[in-house]
Scaffold this active site. Structure first.
Site, short mmCIF file in Angstrom:
data_model
loop_
_atom_site.label_atom_id
_atom_site.label_comp_id
_atom_site.label_asym_id
_atom_site.label_seq_id
_atom_site.Cartn_x
_atom_site.Cartn_y
_atom_site.Cartn_z
N HIS A 92 0.84 -1.21 0.00
CA HIS A 92 0.00 0.00 0.00
C HIS A 92 0.87 1.25 0.00
O HIS A 92 0.67 2.16 -0.82
CB HIS A 92 -0.90 -0.03 1.24
CG HIS A 92 -1.77 1.19 1.39
ND1 HIS A 92 -3.10 1.19 1.10
CD2 HIS A 92 -1.49 2.45 1.82
CE1 HIS A 92 -3.61 2.40 1.34
NE2 HIS A 92 -2.64 3.18 1.78
N GLU A 93 1.84 1.31 0.90
CA GLU A 93 2.67 2.52 1.00
C GLU A 93 3.55 2.71 -0.22
O GLU A 93 3.78 3.85 -0.66
CB GLU A 93 3.52 2.47 2.27
CG GLU A 93 2.73 2.36 3.56
CD GLU A 93 1.65 3.42 3.71
OE1 GLU A 93 1.84 4.56 3.23
OE2 GLU A 93 0.60 3.11 4.30
N HIS A 97 1.74 4.23 -3.07
CA HIS A 97 1.64 5.68 -2.91
C HIS A 97 2.79 6.42 -3.60
O HIS A 97 2.66 7.63 -3.87
CB HIS A 97 1.69 6.04 -1.43
CG HIS A 97 0.37 6.10 -0.76
ND1 HIS A 97 -0.66 6.90 -1.18
CD2 HIS A 97 -0.07 5.49 0.38
CE1 HIS A 97 -1.68 6.77 -0.36
NE2 HIS A 97 -1.36 5.91 0.59
N GLU A 147 -5.46 7.58 -1.23
CA GLU A 147 -5.68 6.39 -0.41
C GLU A 147 -6.49 5.30 -1.12
O GLU A 147 -6.22 4.11 -0.96
CB GLU A 147 -6.35 6.77 0.90
CG GLU A 147 -5.53 7.74 1.75
CD GLU A 147 -4.17 7.19 2.15
OE1 GLU A 147 -3.92 5.98 1.97
OE2 GLU A 147 -3.36 7.97 2.66
#
EC number: 3.4.11.-
Length: 892
Positions: free
Chosen positions: A330-331, A334, A353
């Site tokens: 997830h990060e 980003h 997000e």
């Protein structure tokens, strides 16, 4: 230094006072700053010693003044400012004045002392500030008695660390230098390019300029860190330069970073391949934070995590290993959506997000299909629907009226709902076309900012879609709520049709209006001779229909094929009965959609407990963990709020034991050689269910044996080596419930002696499960004790909400300690404060006391207004459903 700065600050005040009256005529901008002043670069020089309570710094900001003005608006919070000056385009150095106009929001006016024409200006501010203790800005934490300083700037906390334009569309390069103790390490977004002595016991580190970043992505950390080299991420088709990969952890913990470092290169390459755009930030550090307000933060080049997400051992709990991968993916997603392309304003937080959540699921499904990210997607969407069913929910693109709206936007609507909407429209246009649109979006807005319309236009163009598609997409962004698609199968002239109607899904007792219309891509799967087929229609009117060519007369229909749609469905009674007889022909995701439809019908007031038990029983035999445990949410509600008599409770107990105890017995209570992560996770889930929620003596006895073994100290510490790591917290919870004070004493004694984050989590979970009133009161008091980290407080306060007596105890304690809670948690937690105090309520009295208490306080903590409205509504809906349901329906 401070003594020299004070007279200069007074001189600046005196020289600027002539313009003060003119400047104050303009109201403070509590939303966006005016755009007639735009930053172009920052130089930050900070002096940081984590052993001290304060740090000092100088911020030099180059900005473009676009109109005549005698002042400029910026942000700064809790800064003790010394000298302030303005350098003009022709090189003049002018004293200026720093005026904190709105301290709670951190809005500051810099008065020039004279009117200046449009030009390039340079603002210099020297200051001292506290190392924050509420996990915001530049904050101080400790691990094993050693202090560390690190940052968390998102969303509006950079202003605690340095003065500046603290808004996301002000993207500029940052030039950072850190003067730190000579025996400590410093890290930042970019690689270190210099080091020099800075006096006895000090050194100054300089770092390469960043790519253009918003203030909330600036990151650095100082302390006695362990720094571990990871594998170099080699060049590939999207990137010509290698990427240096490192792991950073508190002293003594670095060796536990190797697992996550070994997984990271494949994640980066998968993301590069999808976006057709190489990782753009040079180097990559993953930092395990000893205390953290969020799960993790996507700072480019220096991604920060709660420590237990990165610190893994060969015997770490399966849920930690799986969650570590998912959060890392997830990060790192980003780095493209959020860091390379940044939202223009916080109403489009979903562009960060939602995309990271949606992309993480793709990465996980590709690299670890056994983690079943496809089912996490469905469960996340269904969880978001529960919150989105409230009238007090917010839109994905919620207008921002202040910092509270920004701080409370980090919720299931932004993450899971947004990701589900993306997945729904991706399925509608096709994955390849959607990917083309995403690639164009990233490339067109690289190192800049974007809006929702930019994204929608890119996808529509790639997919050959027009205004109808765009309006359908926007309908999910710009209005709140969950579509409720009700269906009925009809035969007409030898053809089969599925009649559709849509409204807003509202639970029983809701005061909302149901007359809403979305552009819903409805896809259904239905039975044909020898198999099944799929049919889709964009339902953008109140009513519509889909033809089902080749449908078997009287065959089954599933109104949400592969559970890709963000909507709930309700079926004609006859159709639902047919479908329930053919659940084995649905795929795993569709079975989850069926379970959600049953639970939604129950909350809608259409089914009673008996109906629910009958409809969900077939799912409990599934070999897939996520499907087998899908009934547990609604069963938990029935247990807590509907079952009243011993006979009713026994009926539920028997149903659960029959469905799940044999599964747990087959798994056993210890790990087996070569067992799958799915089995380990199922064991944990069933053990909790059968030890705490629907307790079975044999399960509690088996866990107690492990808990007692852990409590037999080894070298003065709990001996976690003797317990299944997946069950350690649960085993200690059972021990604490059974033994009471003696075990509670030992756990409280051991908490400060335990630095391992996973073991601390196990102790906290055990303490939170204690039900004995006198001991539960001690544990609540412990939440305010410095031995418990700020980020650990909620874990201790989350239990004992299944009974009215438990909720009453939490409520009265929270009221008595309200100010201490606020002081310790800070403004970022304001939106969660009402639920922390009164969450889980199910009566009018609980709703009324919550509203009465916050009536005079709701405006004092940012974000509390929204949190209060949602907690009150959830309490009232629970009360209404409780009144609607007849406990007598829970029959043997």
């Amino acid at each position: 230094m401070q003594r020299l700065l004070r007279p200069l600050a007074l001189a600046s005040l005196a020289m600027a006072c002539g313009s003060a009256l003119a400047a104050t005529a303009e109201p403070a901008p509590l939303g966006k700053l005016p755009r007639w002043a735009v930053p172009e670069s920052y130089a930050l020089a900070l002096r940081v010693d984590p052993r001290q309570s304060d740090f000092s710094g100088t911020a030099v900001i180059d900005f473009d003044l676009k109109k005549d003005s005698d002042h400029v608006w910026i942000h700064g919070q809790d800064l003790k400012v010394g000298t302030v000056s303005i350098r003009t385009a022709d090189g003049r150095q002018l004293p200026a004045r720093y005026v904190s106009v709105a301290p709670q929001e951190g809005v500051v006016r810099i008065d020039f002392g004279r009117s200046l024409a449009p030009q390039k200006l340079q603002l210099s501010i020297s200051y001292v500030a506290p190392l924050n203790r509420q996990l915001q800005g530049l904050y101080k934490v400790s691990h094993a008695g050693k202090p560390y300083a690190m940052t968390q700037m998102e969303p509006v906390s950079a202003r605690y660390a340095f003065p500046g334009f603290d808004e996301p569309d002000f993207k500029t390069p940052y030039h950072l230098s850190l003067t730190i103790p000579a025996d400590e390490a410093g890290v930042a977004n970019t690689r270190q390019i210099g080091e020099k002595p800075a006096g006895a016991g000090w050194k100054t580190l300089s770092f390469a300029p960043t790519r253009p970043l918003p203030s909330y992505l600036v990151a650095f950390a100082v302390g006695p860190w362990d720094i571990q080299q990871g594998p170099v991420i080699q060049p590939d088709a999207q990137r010509s330069e290698p990427v240096e990969l490192r792991g950073i952890a508190a002293q003594g913990e670095g060796h536990r970073l190797q697992h996550v470092l070994s997984e990271t290169p494949a994640i980066i390459r998968t993301l590069e391949d999808y976006y057709g755009f190489g990782y753009p930030f040079g180097k990559l550090d993953l930092l395990a934070a000893p205390d953290f307000s969020a799960g993790a933060m996507e700072n480019p080049g220096l991604v920060t995590f709660r420590d237990w997400l990165l610190l893994l051992d060969p015997d770490s709990a399966a849920r930690y290993v799986q969650l570590s991968f998912n959060v890392t993916a997830h990060e790192l997603a980003h780095q493209w959506t959020g860091d390379t392309v940044t939202l223009a304003w916080w109403d489009d937080l979903w562009l960060n997000e939602s995309f990271a959540t949606w992309m993480q699921q793709k990465v996980t499904q590709q690299l670890h299909p056994e983690y079943r990210a496809d089912l996490d997607r469905v469960r996340g969407a269904e969880q978001a629907m529960n919150g989105d069913s409230l009238v007090t929910t917010r839109k994905i693109r919620q207008p921002i009226t202040g910092n509270g709206d920004i701080e409370t936007a980090f919720d299931g609507i932004t993450y899971q709902k947004g990701a589900a909407v993306l997945g729904m429209f991706e399925a509608y246009v096709g994955a390849d076309k959607f990917r083309q649109g995403m690639r164009h979006y990233i490339q067109a807005h690289a190192f800049g900012n974007a809006t929702a319309d930019d994204l929608i236009d890119s996808v529509a163009d790639a997919a050959g879609q027009g205004e109808r598609f765009k309006q359908a997409f926007r309908s999910f962004l710009d209005q709140p709520g969950v579509p409720y698609v009700q269906t009925r199968t009809v035969r007409q002239d030898g053809r089969t049709w599925l009649e559709l109607s849509q409204s807003r899904y509202l639970p029983w007792g809701s005061k909302g209006r149901a007359d809403a219309v979305w552009g819903v891509p409805v896809c259904v799967r239905y039975q044909i001779a020898g198999g099944s087929k799929r049919a889709c229609e964009l339902l953008d009117q109140v009513q519509g229909r889909i033809e089902l060519p080749g449908a078997v007369e009287g065959g089954w229909v599933l109104p949400n094929a592969q559970a890709r749609g963000y909507y709930r469905f309700g079926m004609d009674g006859a159709d639902l009965k047919v479908l329930s007889r053919h659940l084995s022909e649905l795929d795993d995701a569709e079975q989850l959609a069926y379970a959600d439809a049953v639970a939604a019908a129950f909350r809608h007031g259409d089914l009673d407990a008996s109906d629910v038990l009958q409809a969900l029983q077939p799912l409990t035999g599934s070999k897939v963990r996520e499907v087998a445990t899908a009934p547990l949410g609604v069963l938990g509600w029935i247990r807590s709020h509907e079952a009243q008599t011993p006979a009713q409770k026994a009926t539920l107990q028997t149903w659960v034991a029959k469905a799940y105890l044999p599964r747990l017995q087959a798994l056993g209570y210890q790990r087996k050689p070569g067992e799958s992560a799915a089995d380990a996770l199922l064991r944990s889930e069933l053990a909790r269910l059968l030890a705490l929620d629907f307790p079975q003596d044999e399960v509690r006895s088996a866990l107690l044996q492990q808990g007692d073994a852990v409590l037999n100290l080894k070298d003065g510490h709990l001996d976690f080596s003797v317990a299944n790591p997946d069950l350690a917290g649960l085993a200690l919870a059972v021990a604490a419930q059974i033994h009471g004070k003696a075990t509670v004493d030992r756990l409280i004694e051991q908490l400060p002696l335990t630095s391992d984050p996973a073991r601390r989590n196990a102790i906290l979970a055990a303490l939170a499960a204690v039900e004995q009133p006198s001991q539960a009161a001690r544990i609540r008091d412990l939440a305010l004790d410095p031995r418990v980290k700020v980020g650990e407080m909620a874990a201790l306060l989350s239990g004992n909400r299944d009974t009215e007596a438990g909720r009453d105890a939490i409520w009265h304690w929270s009221v008595a300690h309200y100010q201490a809670i606020v002081d310790r948690t800070g403004s970022f937690s304001g939106g969660r404060l009402p639920a922390l105090m009164g969450g889980g309520g199910c009566s009018a009295a609980e709703s009324e006391r919550l509203q009465a208490f916050f009536k005079s306080r709701v405006d004092q903590v940012t974000g509390a207004a929204r949190g209060l409205a949602q907690t009150v509504e959830a309490t009232e809906l629970c009360s209404a459903l409780k009144a609607k349901q007849d406990p007598a329906s829970i029959t043997p």
